[in-house]
Design a protein around this motif. Sequence first.
Motif, short mmCIF file in Angstrom:
data_model
loop_
_atom_site.label_atom_id
_atom_site.label_comp_id
_atom_site.label_asym_id
_atom_site.label_seq_id
_atom_site.Cartn_x
_atom_site.Cartn_y
_atom_site.Cartn_z
N ARG A 1 0.71 -0.78 -0.17
CA ARG A 1 0.00 0.05 0.06
C ARG A 1 1.34 1.34 0.01
O ARG A 1 0.64 1.90 -0.89
N GLY A 2 1.85 1.59 0.54
CA GLY A 2 3.00 2.64 0.98
C GLY A 2 3.08 3.03 0.15
O GLY A 2 3.17 3.86 -0.40
N GLU B 1 1.00 4.19 -2.75
CA GLU B 1 0.21 5.53 -2.66
C GLU B 1 1.23 6.77 -2.82
O GLU B 1 1.68 7.58 -3.20
N THR B 2 2.89 6.22 -2.65
CA THR B 2 4.08 7.23 -3.23
C THR B 2 3.86 6.98 -5.31
O THR B 2 4.10 8.25 -5.80
N LEU C 1 1.42 6.46 -6.52
CA LEU C 1 0.35 7.83 -7.40
C LEU C 1 0.55 9.05 -7.52
O LEU C 1 -0.56 9.88 -7.69
N THR C 2 1.73 9.47 -6.36
CA THR C 2 1.71 11.05 -6.65
C THR C 2 2.85 10.95 -7.70
O THR C 2 3.12 12.65 -7.83
N SER D 1 -3.25 -5.64 -0.18
CA SER D 1 -3.18 -5.41 0.55
C SER D 1 -4.66 -5.72 1.34
O SER D 1 -5.09 -5.83 0.86
N LEU E 1 -7.01 -1.40 1.19
CA LEU E 1 -7.41 -1.21 0.34
C LEU E 1 -8.65 -1.09 -0.97
O LEU E 1 -8.88 -2.90 -0.17
N ASP F 1 -10.71 3.04 -4.65
CA ASP F 1 -9.00 3.53 -4.45
C ASP F 1 -8.24 3.38 -5.41
O ASP F 1 -7.44 4.10 -5.12
#
Length: 133
Positions: free
Chosen positions: A8-9, A12-13, A15-16, A30, A33, A37
Amino acid sequence: VDGLVMGRGSFETVLTFGDWPYPKPVIVMSSTLTEADIPDAIRPHVRLSTRTPEALMQELDSEGWKRAYVDGGKIVQSFLQAGLISEITLTHIPILIGEGLPLFGYLDRDMDLQHIETCPYPSGLVSSKYHVL
């Protein structure tokens, strides 16, 4: 490499980053999620899994995967514990930090590595590849 497995981490990174950077399929491991999401634009490239590393790799093997790139500290740790990692690439960035989290977290045993190669880059970054014995 047939695709990428990440936690997940790491997801999420990524996605930036803006544009989706991966041309190959991505599995996000995950337990928290949901499909909601995952942004619509990348849904064709990403799927979620709550399976154990062993069960996930059996599933991917049945789909024809031979190698997966595994990313994310806890995910790498769980794959190491299950004996599913054959090669590790460690990249050193020339910055000393005052504190942080252990790279892989707790492992229930020492793991011997055999050095394969090291590549320095003009930026100062150094990447070393190891075979897990």
